[in-house]
Design a protein around this motif. Structure first.
Motif, PDB file in Angstrom:
ATOM      1  N   GLN A 171       0.821  -1.217   0.000  1.00  0.00           N
ATOM      2  CA  GLN A 171       0.000   0.000   0.000  1.00  0.00           C
ATOM      3  C   GLN A 171       0.853   1.264   0.000  1.00  0.00           C
ATOM      4  OE1 GLN A 171      -3.211  -0.035  -0.265  1.00  0.00           O
ATOM      5  NE2 GLN A 171      -3.484  -2.225  -0.113  1.00  0.00           N
ATOM      6  N   ILE A 172       2.020   1.208  -0.618  1.00  0.00           N
ATOM      7  CA  ILE A 172       2.961   2.315  -0.498  1.00  0.00           C
ATOM      8  C   ILE A 172       2.581   3.519  -1.356  1.00  0.00           C
ATOM      9  CG2 ILE A 172       4.597   1.694  -2.340  1.00  0.00           C
ATOM     10  CD1 ILE A 172       6.837   2.275  -0.305  1.00  0.00           C
ATOM     11  N   PHE A 173       1.704   3.339  -2.342  1.00  0.00           N
ATOM     12  CA  PHE A 173       1.314   4.433  -3.219  1.00  0.00           C
ATOM     13  C   PHE A 173      -0.204   4.655  -3.177  1.00  0.00           C
ATOM     14  CE2 PHE A 173       4.970   2.232  -5.280  1.00  0.00           C
ATOM     15  CZ  PHE A 173       5.921   3.187  -4.978  1.00  0.00           C
ATOM     16  N   PRO A 174      -0.766   4.996  -2.014  1.00  0.00           N
ATOM     17  CA  PRO A 174      -2.220   5.107  -1.891  1.00  0.00           C
ATOM     18  C   PRO A 174      -2.791   6.326  -2.595  1.00  0.00           C
ATOM     19  CG  PRO A 174      -1.186   5.788   0.140  1.00  0.00           C
ATOM     20  CD  PRO A 174      -0.085   5.254  -0.733  1.00  0.00           C
ATOM     21  N   GLU A 175      -3.974   6.162  -3.158  1.00  0.00           N
ATOM     22  CA  GLU A 175      -4.672   7.255  -3.830  1.00  0.00           C
ATOM     23  C   GLU A 175      -4.954   8.402  -2.873  1.00  0.00           C
ATOM     24  OE1 GLU A 175      -8.597   9.242  -4.489  1.00  0.00           O
ATOM     25  OE2 GLU A 175      -8.257   7.504  -3.201  1.00  0.00           O
ATOM     26  N   ALA A 176      -5.196   8.075  -1.601  1.00  0.00           N
ATOM     27  CA  ALA A 176      -5.520   9.099  -0.608  1.00  0.00           C
ATOM     28  C   ALA A 176      -4.377  10.085  -0.391  1.00  0.00           C
ATOM     29  CB  ALA A 176      -5.890   8.435   0.720  1.00  0.00           C
ATOM     30  N   GLU A 177      -3.152   9.687  -0.716  1.00  0.00           N
ATOM     31  CA  GLU A 177      -1.996  10.570  -0.546  1.00  0.00           C
ATOM     32  C   GLU A 177      -1.598  11.251  -1.845  1.00  0.00           C
ATOM     33  OE1 GLU A 177       1.217   8.584   1.357  1.00  0.00           O
ATOM     34  OE2 GLU A 177       0.017   7.925   3.068  1.00  0.00           O
ATOM     35  N   GLY A 178      -2.478  11.175  -2.838  1.00  0.00           N
ATOM     36  CA  GLY A 178      -2.236  11.900  -4.074  1.00  0.00           C
ATOM     37  C   GLY A 178      -1.603  11.102  -5.189  1.00  0.00           C
ATOM     38  N   TRP A 179      -1.293   9.830  -4.964  1.00  0.00           N
ATOM     39  CA  TRP A 179      -0.735   9.015  -6.039  1.00  0.00           C
ATOM     40  C   TRP A 179      -1.825   8.723  -7.070  1.00  0.00           C
ATOM     41  CZ3 TRP A 179       4.352   8.324  -6.498  1.00  0.00           C
ATOM     42  CH2 TRP A 179       5.137   8.536  -5.370  1.00  0.00           C
ATOM     43  N   PRO A 180      -1.474   8.753  -8.356  1.00  0.00           N
ATOM     44  CA  PRO A 180      -2.507   8.672  -9.410  1.00  0.00           C
ATOM     45  C   PRO A 180      -2.954   7.248  -9.739  1.00  0.00           C
ATOM     46  CG  PRO A 180      -0.354   8.937 -10.411  1.00  0.00           C
ATOM     47  CD  PRO A 180      -0.128   8.983  -8.914  1.00  0.00           C
ATOM     48  N   PHE A 181      -3.413   6.531  -8.728  1.00  0.00           N
ATOM     49  CA  PHE A 181      -3.881   5.162  -8.937  1.00  0.00           C
ATOM     50  C   PHE A 181      -5.266   4.990  -8.335  1.00  0.00           C
ATOM     51  CE2 PHE A 181       0.750   5.101  -8.342  1.00  0.00           C
ATOM     52  CZ  PHE A 181       1.114   4.723  -9.624  1.00  0.00           C
ATOM     53  N   PRO A 182      -6.124   4.199  -8.965  1.00  0.00           N
ATOM     54  CA  PRO A 182      -7.480   3.989  -8.442  1.00  0.00           C
ATOM     55  C   PRO A 182      -7.456   3.361  -7.057  1.00  0.00           C
ATOM     56  CG  PRO A 182      -7.306   3.204 -10.699  1.00  0.00           C
ATOM     57  CD  PRO A 182      -5.911   3.511 -10.249  1.00  0.00           C
ATOM     58  N   LYS A 183      -8.502   3.613  -6.288  1.00  0.00           N
ATOM     59  CA  LYS A 183      -8.596   3.087  -4.935  1.00  0.00           C
ATOM     60  C   LYS A 183      -8.640   1.567  -4.953  1.00  0.00           C
ATOM     61  CE  LYS A 183     -11.350   3.309  -0.706  1.00  0.00           C
ATOM     62  NZ  LYS A 183     -12.557   3.865  -0.054  1.00  0.00           N
ATOM     63  N   TYR A 184      -7.778   0.958  -4.155  1.00  0.00           N
ATOM     64  CA  TYR A 184      -7.714  -0.494  -4.028  1.00  0.00           C
ATOM     65  C   TYR A 184      -8.762  -0.948  -3.022  1.00  0.00           C
ATOM     66  CZ  TYR A 184      -5.751  -5.017  -2.549  1.00  0.00           C
ATOM     67  OH  TYR A 184      -5.572  -6.342  -2.224  1.00  0.00           O
ATOM     68  N   LEU A 185      -9.702  -1.808  -3.456  1.00  0.00           N
ATOM     69  CA  LEU A 185     -10.788  -2.248  -2.594  1.00  0.00           C
ATOM     70  C   LEU A 185     -10.519  -3.597  -1.936  1.00  0.00           C
ATOM     71  CD1 LEU A 185     -13.773  -1.227  -4.900  1.00  0.00           C
ATOM     72  CD2 LEU A 185     -12.845   0.020  -2.934  1.00  0.00           C
ATOM     73  N   GLY A 186      -9.702  -4.427  -2.567  1.00  0.00           N
ATOM     74  CA  GLY A 186      -9.399  -5.723  -1.984  1.00  0.00           C
ATOM     75  C   GLY A 186      -8.980  -6.724  -3.042  1.00  0.00           C
ATOM     76  N   SER A 187      -8.710  -7.942  -2.606  1.00  0.00           N
ATOM     77  CA  SER A 187      -8.253  -8.979  -3.524  1.00  0.00           C
ATOM     78  C   SER A 187      -8.821 -10.327  -3.118  1.00  0.00           C
ATOM     79  CB  SER A 187      -6.717  -9.039  -3.536  1.00  0.00           C
ATOM     80  OG  SER A 187      -6.233  -9.263  -2.225  1.00  0.00           O
ATOM     81  N   CYS A 188      -8.861 -11.221  -4.096  1.00  0.00           N
ATOM     82  CA  CYS A 188      -9.291 -12.591  -3.839  1.00  0.00           C
ATOM     83  C   CYS A 188      -8.533 -13.504  -4.787  1.00  0.00           C
ATOM     84  CB  CYS A 188     -10.790 -12.756  -4.046  1.00  0.00           C
ATOM     85  SG  CYS A 188     -11.394 -14.431  -3.646  1.00  0.00           S
ATOM     86  N   GLY A 189      -7.658 -14.321  -4.220  1.00  0.00           N
ATOM     87  CA  GLY A 189      -6.846 -15.191  -5.064  1.00  0.00           C
ATOM     88  C   GLY A 189      -5.909 -14.371  -5.910  1.00  0.00           C
ATOM     89  N   ARG A 190      -6.057 -14.473  -7.222  1.00  0.00           N
ATOM     90  CA  ARG A 190      -5.220 -13.708  -8.148  1.00  0.00           C
ATOM     91  C   ARG A 190      -6.005 -12.607  -8.860  1.00  0.00           C
ATOM     92  NH1 ARG A 190      -1.017 -18.224 -10.718  1.00  0.00           N
ATOM     93  NH2 ARG A 190       0.212 -18.443  -8.806  1.00  0.00           N
ATOM     94  N   LEU A 191      -7.100 -12.186  -8.260  1.00  0.00           N
ATOM     95  CA  LEU A 191      -7.882 -11.075  -8.777  1.00  0.00           C
ATOM     96  C   LEU A 191      -7.835  -9.918  -7.787  1.00  0.00           C
ATOM     97  CD1 LEU A 191     -11.110 -12.841 -10.116  1.00  0.00           C
ATOM     98  CD2 LEU A 191      -9.177 -12.009 -11.450  1.00  0.00           C
ATOM     99  N   ILE A 192      -7.757  -8.699  -8.300  1.00  0.00           N
ATOM    100  CA  ILE A 192      -7.838  -7.516  -7.454  1.00  0.00           C
ATOM    101  C   ILE A 192      -9.047  -6.691  -7.889  1.00  0.00           C
ATOM    102  CG2 ILE A 192      -5.366  -7.427  -7.026  1.00  0.00           C
ATOM    103  CD1 ILE A 192      -5.229  -5.098  -8.996  1.00  0.00           C
ATOM    104  N   VAL A 193      -9.607  -5.940  -6.947  1.00  0.00           N
ATOM    105  CA  VAL A 193     -10.767  -5.104  -7.217  1.00  0.00           C
ATOM    106  C   VAL A 193     -10.400  -3.658  -6.904  1.00  0.00           C
ATOM    107  CG1 VAL A 193     -13.199  -4.680  -6.717  1.00  0.00           C
ATOM    108  CG2 VAL A 193     -12.293  -7.013  -6.582  1.00  0.00           C
ATOM    109  N   THR A 194     -10.609  -2.783  -7.877  1.00  0.00           N
ATOM    110  CA  THR A 194     -10.317  -1.362  -7.705  1.00  0.00           C
ATOM    111  C   THR A 194     -11.508  -0.541  -8.187  1.00  0.00           C
ATOM    112  OG1 THR A 194      -9.266  -1.247  -9.892  1.00  0.00           O
ATOM    113  CG2 THR A 194      -7.821  -1.644  -8.003  1.00  0.00           C
ATOM    114  N   ALA A 195     -11.522   0.737  -7.816  1.00  0.00           N
ATOM    115  CA  ALA A 195     -12.564   1.639  -8.287  1.00  0.00           C
ATOM    116  C   ALA A 195     -12.502   1.746  -9.807  1.00  0.00           C
ATOM    117  CB  ALA A 195     -12.394   3.013  -7.652  1.00  0.00           C
ATOM    118  N   SER A 196     -13.640   1.902 -10.426  1.00  0.00           N
ATOM    119  CA  SER A 196     -13.724   1.910 -11.884  1.00  0.00           C
ATOM    120  C   SER A 196     -13.424   3.288 -12.467  1.00  0.00           C
ATOM    121  CB  SER A 196     -15.126   1.472 -12.325  1.00  0.00           C
ATOM    122  OG  SER A 196     -15.255   1.498 -13.727  1.00  0.00           O
ATOM    123  N   THR A 197     -12.804   3.303 -13.633  1.00  0.00           N
ATOM    124  CA  THR A 197     -12.557   4.536 -14.377  1.00  0.00           C
ATOM    125  C   THR A 197     -12.935   4.323 -15.838  1.00  0.00           C
ATOM    126  OG1 THR A 197     -10.274   3.914 -14.902  1.00  0.00           O
ATOM    127  CG2 THR A 197     -10.626   5.205 -12.894  1.00  0.00           C
TER     128      THR A 197
END
Length: 373
Positions: free
Chosen positions: A164-190
């Protein structure tokens, strides 16, 4: 966020897969593997299997924090909310989905893999093939025996802070990470940038400015990293509903740790093991950090994306200036400083074209109280 790795000028995909394998296996502080008995007893409409999610590969997977939502149908793959759903093909790198916390209101999310399923499968086979006489194969057990794993563990690089070193909340330009399951990750949609190529001039100018600002911030930041792209296309960047631009696909983004990576000389090569060779010929030499030019990402963005976004949108002579700066910025034969200067002039010009209204919700109404607009 699952696309991140420490990248000291070696193969992007190999280290990407390696970091994924390491995340859950390093420490008891991270989530344990989810087994069928620990999952909620819900009769699903999806015919879910551990293989589709990649749960059969844990602990050589990303995580399990959001598995319950998959099995409770609080995450659905389709862009329509039917109760009679089928899983999409498992070879897609990403999927559009819907997410809910209350079964009443739904929001769009992106469900993605760090690499394609084929690349995952090939990597698994190569790891197991390294154990020539083994009757069975545990990817995690192979991993733990490598010098690389032990080195990273001692350096405390396999911590939740790294993931979590590059969180969106600190201004890094990446979508919000919501969680993961196995080899899938879920992020906010763009929405992908390509959907905005025909946007009006004020929107195009705003997105062009954000794009150049992101590339500049990735080259110069106070965390002692250099970020650079090895490839960009219309799906690399995305836009939220509030108009804010993000990197939606960081799979072609490399990272150099300036404190460590640039200490290597041109003739010095990083230690190689089975994980160095998951996606490329292990006989090939890794590129030197010094081969990454400062202008690299700017040139790619000015060649591939900005012309489609900005050309033919503005009145003469503004359009003439934009086109001239784009030509200079896109010229890979020019010196780094020349490219950087051209990009800087284009940034200043696009700033002068920004408007302050509610269509740009990410900076409104703050812009009303700024003398920049």
């Amino acid at each position: 966020m699952g696309h991140w790795m420490y990248y000291l000028c070696s193969n992007v995909l190999s280290l990407l897969i390696l970091l994924q394998f390491l995340i859950l296996s390093w420490s008891p502080f991270l989530e344990a593997t989810v087994f069928p008995s620990s999952l909620p007893h819900v009769k699903p409409s999806y015919s879910f299997g551990r293989t589709f999610l990649g749960l059969d590969k844990c602990n050589a997977c990303i995580g399990t924090s959001i598995c319950k939502k998959f099995f409770k149908e609080e995450i659905r793959f389709d862009n329509w909310l039917s109760s009679h759903l089928k899983l999409p093909p498992d070879y897609f790198p990403s999927y559009s989905g819907n997410y809910t916390d209350d079964a009443k209101s739904w929001r769009l999310v992106e469900i993605s893999r760090l690499t394609t399923k084929y690349q995952h499968d090939q990597a698994d086979k190569r790891i197991c093939a390294s154990l020539s006489n083994a009757k069975s194969c545990s990817i995690e057990r192979v991993l733990r025996k490598t010098e690389r794993f032990q080195k990273w563990l001692k350096a405390k690089r396999l911590t939740p802070d790294l993931v979590q070193i590059f969180p969106e909340a600190e201004g890094w330009p990446f979508p919000k990470y919501l969680g993961s399951c196995g080899r899938l990750i879920v992020t906010a949609s763009t929405r992908p940038l390509k959907e905005f190529y025909s946007s009006p001039p004020e929107v195009a100018a705003d997105l062009g400015l954000q794009l150049l600002s992101i590339v500049n911030s990735m080259r110069n930041n106070d965390m002692n990293y250099v970020f650079y792209f090895v490839h960009v296309d219309a799906g690399t960047f995305g836009i939220f509903n509030n108009g804010l631009l993000f990197i939606r696909d960081a799979s072609t983004l490399g990272i150099i740790d300036k404190q460590e990576g640039l200490q290597m000389t041109d003739g010095q090569q990083e230690y190689k093991d089975i994980f160095s060779c998951l996606a490329s010929d292990c006989q090939s030499a890794f590129p030197s950090c010094n081969s990454v030019r400062e202008k690299q990402s700017l040139v790619m963005v000015c060649q591939e994306l900005l012309p489609k976004l900005l050309k033919g949108k503005f009145l003469h002579p503004v359009q003439e200036k934009i086109d001239r700066f784009l030509r200079l910025c896109a010229d890979s034969f020019r010196a780094d400083q020349e490219v950087s200067d051209a990009a800087g002039k284009l940034i200043e010009l696009l700033k002068s074209l920004q408007s302050c209204d509610s269509h740009f919700a990410y900076r409104y109404p703050d812009c009303k109280y700024s003398d920049k607009y």
